[in-house]
Design a protein around this motif. Structure first.
Motif, short mmCIF file in Angstrom:
data_model
loop_
_atom_site.label_atom_id
_atom_site.label_comp_id
_atom_site.label_asym_id
_atom_site.label_seq_id
_atom_site.Cartn_x
_atom_site.Cartn_y
_atom_site.Cartn_z
N LYS A 265 4.56 104.38 77.16
CA LYS A 265 3.43 103.76 77.83
C LYS A 265 2.54 102.99 76.86
CE LYS A 265 -0.50 104.91 80.83
NZ LYS A 265 -1.22 106.02 81.52
N ASN A 266 2.36 103.56 75.64
CA ASN A 266 1.42 102.96 74.69
C ASN A 266 2.11 102.28 73.52
OD1 ASN A 266 -0.82 104.06 76.16
ND2 ASN A 266 -0.44 106.04 75.19
N ALA A 267 3.41 102.01 73.63
CA ALA A 267 4.16 101.44 72.50
C ALA A 267 3.56 100.13 72.03
CB ALA A 267 5.63 101.26 72.89
N HIS A 268 3.17 99.27 72.97
CA HIS A 268 2.63 97.97 72.59
C HIS A 268 1.24 98.09 71.96
CE1 HIS A 268 5.81 95.42 74.22
NE2 HIS A 268 5.89 96.27 75.24
N GLU A 269 0.50 99.12 72.36
CA GLU A 269 -0.80 99.35 71.72
C GLU A 269 -0.60 99.80 70.28
OE1 GLU A 269 -3.88 98.79 72.72
OE2 GLU A 269 -3.04 97.87 74.52
N TYR A 270 0.36 100.68 70.07
CA TYR A 270 0.69 101.12 68.72
C TYR A 270 1.15 99.93 67.88
CZ TYR A 270 0.56 106.07 70.10
OH TYR A 270 0.18 107.31 70.53
N LEU A 271 1.92 99.04 68.50
CA LEU A 271 2.44 97.88 67.78
C LEU A 271 1.30 96.96 67.34
CD1 LEU A 271 5.13 96.64 66.89
CD2 LEU A 271 5.13 95.30 68.99
N LYS A 272 0.28 96.80 68.19
CA LYS A 272 -0.88 95.98 67.82
C LYS A 272 -1.62 96.58 66.63
CE LYS A 272 -1.76 94.03 72.43
NZ LYS A 272 -2.72 93.97 73.57
N GLN A 273 -1.76 97.91 66.64
CA GLN A 273 -2.42 98.58 65.51
C GLN A 273 -1.60 98.39 64.23
OE1 GLN A 273 -3.21 102.70 66.47
NE2 GLN A 273 -3.90 102.19 68.54
N LEU A 274 -0.30 98.49 64.37
CA LEU A 274 0.59 98.31 63.23
C LEU A 274 0.48 96.90 62.69
CD1 LEU A 274 2.85 99.34 61.39
CD2 LEU A 274 4.49 98.80 63.20
N ASP A 275 0.43 95.93 63.58
CA ASP A 275 0.30 94.53 63.19
C ASP A 275 -0.99 94.29 62.42
OD1 ASP A 275 1.12 91.57 63.60
OD2 ASP A 275 -0.94 91.64 64.39
N SER A 303 9.94 109.08 62.93
CA SER A 303 10.72 108.89 64.15
C SER A 303 9.91 108.13 65.20
CB SER A 303 11.18 110.24 64.72
OG SER A 303 10.06 111.07 64.98
N THR A 304 8.61 108.42 65.24
CA THR A 304 7.73 107.73 66.18
C THR A 304 7.60 106.26 65.80
OG1 THR A 304 6.47 109.76 66.59
CG2 THR A 304 5.41 107.67 67.17
N LEU A 305 7.38 106.02 64.52
CA LEU A 305 7.25 104.64 64.05
C LEU A 305 8.54 103.86 64.30
CD1 LEU A 305 5.76 102.39 62.58
CD2 LEU A 305 6.52 103.38 60.41
N SER A 306 9.66 104.49 64.06
CA SER A 306 10.94 103.82 64.28
C SER A 306 11.11 103.43 65.75
CB SER A 306 12.09 104.74 63.85
OG SER A 306 13.34 104.12 64.04
N GLN A 307 10.74 104.32 66.65
CA GLN A 307 10.86 104.03 68.07
C GLN A 307 9.91 102.92 68.51
OE1 GLN A 307 10.89 108.42 69.32
NE2 GLN A 307 12.08 107.44 70.93
N ILE A 308 8.71 102.90 67.92
CA ILE A 308 7.75 101.84 68.26
C ILE A 308 8.33 100.48 67.89
CG2 ILE A 308 5.51 100.83 67.63
CD1 ILE A 308 4.48 103.72 67.25
N ILE A 309 8.89 100.40 66.69
CA ILE A 309 9.45 99.13 66.22
C ILE A 309 10.68 98.74 67.02
CG2 ILE A 309 10.53 97.98 64.25
CD1 ILE A 309 8.73 99.67 62.42
#
Length: 380
Positions: A265-275, A303-309
């Motif tokens: 659900k929040n993968a894209h939010e995590y991706l924005k933070q990562l960016d 494992s979480t970071l890998s799945q986000i990417i």
């Protein structure tokens, strides 16, 4: 039949000496992956020893060395196992031999026992065998077992080449999930060698079709040259191959079949933070950046970071970081303040460790070479 020390015979003799020398040097070296080196040394030695009979036949010295003539066919069944175990240990330095690995050597043992009658026979039979199976224009039907063994040797080798290809493909896929720079650990040279080896075997198969004709000695000569070149490439590249100081399996995330609902659900939010973090801190400029390093910086499981990417960015870690690096280079290429720097210098500034990896990544993400991109930008 050639009866002299011609150029082909000279090349093959050099191959024998070179293979034996490299096998000894690699076995004695104290750097790199020692377990992998052991199997590489055995493989090179098998290649070298398998060549000895060709000069004997071409120079008509086989009458004095009957015991050397039939073993190369046996050794063919060791090429695959030694090559496979070399790659297996090279890609996984924690790998330990198991009892099941002894099955790799069953075909060799079987063929050796089958031809034991040749080694134990008298001189008259050996002379008949050599002149019939190796030197004559036609092989009697009752001796077609020789052809069958050759065909089985090819099938055996191709099965191992396929397994080795799978090992290398899996290895590269895994390192791309973990590292942002893979030049020295992707084993691309070995994949290239494998393709070359496959082409060589195709040539051998085509030459094997000539085995019933007058050109059988040509087949032996060309095959000897192919093996000599193989020894040179594999030996020297293997000698320079550094040990992979990691075990891919130990870094591989333990992923569940489906992503946790919260992560999905929040993968894209995590991706924005990562960016944001990558750009603000320029983490991508570190050529040694790994998935583990970035996960530690974000204080989240790897494992979480890998799945986000993988799921949000639809990339592996290697492509994900290199995408940032390419974007950085495109900005520098269009900035007049950096006109005094070479493209390679700009690539290094963005985090690329080599020119070749930079060119591949740039072409992949922009569809142009760096020079084409720069010229295109200047014309706009």
């Amino acid at each position: 039949m050639q009866n002299g020390f011609d150029i082909i015979t000279t090349i093959i003799v050099i191959g024998v000496i070179q293979g034996s020398f490299l096998a000894f040097i690699i076995l004695r070296t104290k750097h790199g992956n020692l377990k992998a080196n052991k199997y590489l040394s055995l493989l090179l030695l098998c290649f070298a020893v398998s060549l000895i009979n060709i000069p004997l036949i071409r120079m008509k010295l086989y009458q004095h060395r009957f015991y050397l003539l039939n073993y190369p066919l046996n050794l063919t069944f060791l090429f695959g196992p030694f090559f496979y175990l070399y790659v297996r240990h090279l890609t996984d330095r924690s790998y330990l031999l198991k009892k099941n690995d002894l099955w790799h050597f069953l075909p060799f043992s079987t063929v050796f026992l089958y031809f034991l009658k040749f080694y134990l026979s008298d001189t008259a039979f050996k002379t008949y065998y050599v002149e019939t199976m190796i030197l004559s224009k036609h092989i009697p039907a009752k001796h077609y077992d020789f052809i069958i063994v050759i065909v089985l040797a090819q099938i055996h080798m191709w099965l191992y080449l396929w397994c080795i290809h799978r090992l290398l493909t899996h290895h590269k896929k895994q390192v791309k999930q973990l590292f942002s720079t893979i030049d020295n650990i992707s084993l691309d040279w070995l994949q290239f060698f494998l393709r070359t080896f496959m082409v060589s075997y195709i040539i051998f198969l085509l030459l094997s079709a000539i085995i019933f004709t007058d050109y059988r000695n040509v087949m032996y000569g060309v095959l000897g040259v192919i093996v000599t070149v193989t020894i040179f490439i594999l030996g020297y590249k293997g000698l320079k191959q550094p040990e992979l100081l990691f075990t891919v399996e130990s870094f591989t995330p333990n992923r569940s079949p489906s992503s946790p609902p919260e992560l999905t659900k929040n993968a894209h939010e995590y991706l924005k933070q990562l960016d944001t973090i990558l750009l603000q801190e320029n983490l991508y400029k570190n050529p040694d950046l790994t998935l583990v390093d970035l996960a530690n910086r974000l204080s989240i499981p790897r494992s979480t970071l890998s799945q986000i990417i993988n799921e949000a960015a639809k990339m592996n870690f290697y492509d994900f970081i290199n995408h940032y690096r390419v974007n950085a280079v495109t900005e520098l290429l269009t900035n007049p303040e950096y006109n005094h720097l070479t493209i390679v210098s700009l690539a290094a500034e963005a985090g690329f460790a080599s020119k070749s990896s930079f060119n591949r990544a740039f072409k992949r993400f922009t569809g142009m070479t760096p020079t084409e991109y720069k010229n295109n930008s200047s014309n706009q």
